[in-house]
Design a protein around this motif. Sequence first.
Motif, PDB file in Angstrom:
ATOM      1  N   SER A 299      10.577  -0.938  -4.818  1.00 50.08           N
ATOM      2  CA  SER A 299       9.708  -1.370  -3.728  1.00 50.08           C
ATOM      3  C   SER A 299      10.300  -0.917  -2.396  1.00 50.08           C
ATOM      4  O   SER A 299      11.231  -1.531  -1.884  1.00 50.08           O
ATOM      5  CB  SER A 299       9.558  -2.893  -3.766  1.00 50.08           C
ATOM      6  OG  SER A 299       8.720  -3.324  -2.729  1.00 50.08           O
TER       7      SER A 299
ATOM      8  N   LYS B  86       3.392  -3.929   6.127  1.00 55.41           N
ATOM      9  CA  LYS B  86       2.888  -5.135   5.472  1.00 55.41           C
ATOM     10  C   LYS B  86       3.853  -5.543   4.369  1.00 55.41           C
ATOM     11  O   LYS B  86       4.173  -4.758   3.478  1.00 55.41           O
ATOM     12  CB  LYS B  86       1.501  -4.881   4.882  1.00 55.41           C
ATOM     13  CG  LYS B  86       0.408  -4.687   5.938  1.00 55.41           C
ATOM     14  CD  LYS B  86      -0.951  -4.541   5.278  1.00 55.41           C
ATOM     15  CE  LYS B  86      -2.041  -4.389   6.347  1.00 55.41           C
ATOM     16  NZ  LYS B  86      -3.387  -4.264   5.732  1.00 55.41           N
TER      17      LYS B  86
ATOM     18  N   GLN C  63       4.349  -8.229   1.393  1.00 55.75           N
ATOM     19  CA  GLN C  63       3.689  -9.213   0.536  1.00 55.75           C
ATOM     20  C   GLN C  63       4.755 -10.129  -0.080  1.00 55.75           C
ATOM     21  O   GLN C  63       5.715  -9.659  -0.688  1.00 55.75           O
ATOM     22  CB  GLN C  63       2.902  -8.517  -0.572  1.00 55.75           C
ATOM     23  CG  GLN C  63       2.219  -9.454  -1.543  1.00 55.75           C
ATOM     24  CD  GLN C  63       1.033 -10.177  -0.915  1.00 55.75           C
ATOM     25  OE1 GLN C  63       0.238  -9.568  -0.221  1.00 55.75           O
ATOM     26  NE2 GLN C  63       0.929 -11.465  -1.160  1.00 55.75           N
TER      27      GLN C  63
ATOM     28  N   LYS D  71       5.783 -12.717  -2.855  1.00 55.41           N
ATOM     29  CA  LYS D  71       5.432 -13.174  -4.197  1.00 55.41           C
ATOM     30  C   LYS D  71       6.468 -14.192  -4.649  1.00 55.41           C
ATOM     31  O   LYS D  71       7.512 -14.356  -4.013  1.00 55.41           O
ATOM     32  CB  LYS D  71       5.396 -11.985  -5.167  1.00 55.41           C
ATOM     33  CG  LYS D  71       4.448 -10.865  -4.736  1.00 55.41           C
ATOM     34  CD  LYS D  71       4.505  -9.698  -5.713  1.00 55.41           C
ATOM     35  CE  LYS D  71       3.568  -8.574  -5.271  1.00 55.41           C
ATOM     36  NZ  LYS D  71       3.620  -7.414  -6.207  1.00 55.41           N
TER      37      LYS D  71
ATOM     38  N   TYR E 142      10.073 -10.142  -2.265  1.00 57.82           N
ATOM     39  CA  TYR E 142       9.340  -9.383  -1.257  1.00 57.82           C
ATOM     40  C   TYR E 142       8.893  -8.026  -1.800  1.00 57.82           C
ATOM     41  O   TYR E 142       9.598  -7.398  -2.582  1.00 57.82           O
ATOM     42  CB  TYR E 142      10.222  -9.146  -0.024  1.00 57.82           C
ATOM     43  CG  TYR E 142      10.752 -10.397   0.611  1.00 57.82           C
ATOM     44  CD1 TYR E 142       9.966 -11.157   1.465  1.00 57.82           C
ATOM     45  CD2 TYR E 142      12.056 -10.826   0.353  1.00 57.82           C
ATOM     46  CE1 TYR E 142      10.458 -12.307   2.054  1.00 57.82           C
ATOM     47  CE2 TYR E 142      12.558 -11.978   0.928  1.00 57.82           C
ATOM     48  CZ  TYR E 142      11.755 -12.717   1.776  1.00 57.82           C
ATOM     49  OH  TYR E 142      12.243 -13.854   2.350  1.00 57.82           O
ATOM     50  N   SER E 143       7.716  -7.603  -1.353  1.00 61.15           N
ATOM     51  CA  SER E 143       7.219  -6.262  -1.700  1.00 61.15           C
ATOM     52  C   SER E 143       6.527  -5.667  -0.463  1.00 61.15           C
ATOM     53  O   SER E 143       5.507  -6.191  -0.003  1.00 61.15           O
ATOM     54  CB  SER E 143       6.226  -6.336  -2.862  1.00 61.15           C
ATOM     55  OG  SER E 143       5.744  -5.050  -3.191  1.00 61.15           O
TER      56      SER E 143
ATOM     57  N   ASN F 253       3.788  -7.414   9.211  1.00 61.34           N
ATOM     58  CA  ASN F 253       2.695  -8.311   8.837  1.00 61.34           C
ATOM     59  C   ASN F 253       3.078  -8.958   7.510  1.00 61.34           C
ATOM     60  O   ASN F 253       2.939  -8.344   6.448  1.00 61.34           O
ATOM     61  CB  ASN F 253       1.371  -7.556   8.712  1.00 61.34           C
ATOM     62  CG  ASN F 253       0.903  -7.015  10.048  1.00 61.34           C
ATOM     63  OD1 ASN F 253       1.333  -7.478  11.101  1.00 61.34           O
ATOM     64  ND2 ASN F 253       0.031  -6.028  10.030  1.00 61.34           N
ATOM     65  N   ILE F 254       3.574 -10.194   7.589  1.00 60.84           N
ATOM     66  CA  ILE F 254       4.094 -10.871   6.408  1.00 60.84           C
ATOM     67  C   ILE F 254       2.981 -11.719   5.799  1.00 60.84           C
ATOM     68  O   ILE F 254       2.509 -12.683   6.415  1.00 60.84           O
ATOM     69  CB  ILE F 254       5.307 -11.735   6.762  1.00 60.84           C
ATOM     70  CG1 ILE F 254       6.352 -10.888   7.517  1.00 60.84           C
ATOM     71  CG2 ILE F 254       5.917 -12.352   5.518  1.00 60.84           C
ATOM     72  CD1 ILE F 254       7.514 -11.684   8.045  1.00 60.84           C
ATOM     73  N   ILE F 255       2.558 -11.365   4.610  1.00 61.39           N
ATOM     74  CA  ILE F 255       1.458 -12.045   3.930  1.00 61.39           C
ATOM     75  C   ILE F 255       2.045 -13.053   2.957  1.00 61.39           C
ATOM     76  O   ILE F 255       2.706 -12.688   1.978  1.00 61.39           O
ATOM     77  CB  ILE F 255       0.568 -11.027   3.181  1.00 61.39           C
ATOM     78  CG1 ILE F 255       0.077  -9.952   4.158  1.00 61.39           C
ATOM     79  CG2 ILE F 255      -0.606 -11.725   2.511  1.00 61.39           C
ATOM     80  CD1 ILE F 255      -0.607  -8.782   3.472  1.00 61.39           C
ATOM     81  N   ASN F 256       1.799 -14.322   3.227  1.00 64.61           N
ATOM     82  CA  ASN F 256       2.408 -15.399   2.449  1.00 64.61           C
ATOM     83  C   ASN F 256       1.332 -16.262   1.781  1.00 64.61           C
ATOM     84  O   ASN F 256       0.651 -17.034   2.453  1.00 64.61           O
ATOM     85  CB  ASN F 256       3.284 -16.271   3.360  1.00 64.61           C
ATOM     86  CG  ASN F 256       3.890 -17.444   2.621  1.00 64.61           C
ATOM     87  OD1 ASN F 256       4.184 -17.353   1.430  1.00 64.61           O
ATOM     88  ND2 ASN F 256       4.081 -18.548   3.322  1.00 64.61           N
ATOM     89  N   PRO F 257       1.161 -16.177   0.464  1.00 65.77           N
ATOM     90  CA  PRO F 257       0.174 -17.010  -0.232  1.00 65.77           C
ATOM     91  C   PRO F 257       0.743 -18.362  -0.663  1.00 65.77           C
ATOM     92  O   PRO F 257       0.012 -19.196  -1.221  1.00 65.77           O
ATOM     93  CB  PRO F 257      -0.157 -16.157  -1.467  1.00 65.77           C
ATOM     94  CG  PRO F 257       1.121 -15.447  -1.765  1.00 65.77           C
ATOM     95  CD  PRO F 257       1.797 -15.202  -0.426  1.00 65.77           C
TER      96      PRO F 257
ATOM     97  N   THR G   1      -1.194 -14.751   6.968  1.00 64.14           N
ATOM     98  CA  THR G   1      -0.443 -13.631   7.543  1.00 64.14           C
ATOM     99  C   THR G   1       0.254 -14.049   8.830  1.00 64.14           C
ATOM    100  O   THR G   1      -0.357 -14.636   9.717  1.00 64.14           O
ATOM    101  CB  THR G   1      -1.370 -12.439   7.842  1.00 64.14           C
ATOM    102  OG1 THR G   1      -2.011 -12.033   6.635  1.00 64.14           O
ATOM    103  CG2 THR G   1      -0.572 -11.265   8.394  1.00 64.14           C
TER     104      THR G   1
END
Length: 294
Positions: A198, A211, A213, A215, A219-220, A235-239, A265
């Motif tokens: 990654s 970006k 992601q 998980k 991190y990816s 841009n850190i996307i955190n679900p 985000t």
Amino acid sequence: MTIFSIISAIIVAIGTSFSIFLVYRNKRKLNNTPGILISMVIAVITGLLVGSIIGMISGETFLTVGVSMIIGFVVGFLAGHPVGILAILMGAISGLMGSINGAILGLFLQYINPTILLGILLGFFIVIIGFIIVYIYVTTNSKFSINTEELSPFAIIGGGIVLVSLFLFMYSSDMVKIPSKNDTAQTQATSSQETSSSEVNVTTENKPIVKIQIKETGYSPNVIRVKKGVPVELNIINPLDSSNCLSTFMIPDFNINNLKLKTGTTNLSFTPDKTGEYTFNCGMNMFKGKIIVE
């Protein structure tokens, strides 16, 4: 969590202040061993709870441990001061030990049901400080006739049943999730597989936007190549929810510490001003990535 932490801090302040006030008020009757033990108990339980509260709120190791140690030392000093120099020493040491353990506990528990565990610690504090206050009143006031030399075995058994029942309830419910060894091993193996491939390179871009992601396995991408002196936007996307340690993001070498990521985000900008390899990681330093500045 913040409101409950404030309420807990107020209860601790009132309980500790009142118990120390009683020690000062009855210092002539609490000399030698009783006074020393009282100062130690007050310092330990206060330091433990204060350290836990600060650790759960702050999340920064140095600040948490440092502030907790100061508070624990001061509480131990004040609790032992009316009794004598030996009580001061024992109280101060007990306060330091309790606050250090509390700080470490708070830093660890901030990601594992902090409200429930803080409630349990607060319950212990109320019971122990309550015993201290009752003991001081009984020992220094002839109007009370409670036997403080021994504790009924029924009270010990009853307290043990309550604690065991509470533990079993938490263990069997969904409020506390304890991962198995297989789950941990599987997570680590999956994380290793993903992290090996990654990577993203934005060294040729003038306004790079990366970006990331998040998980459950990390991190990816987890390797980012950037150019020195060129501002980078992440841009850190955190679900995940806030209870997960991955919801805290840090790049210590660029003064980004304990950034709380919202669900969704989060945009973060920084300028890499030095070449080299630098780590970004989660709040518990379990999951890591690397920024390579060329």
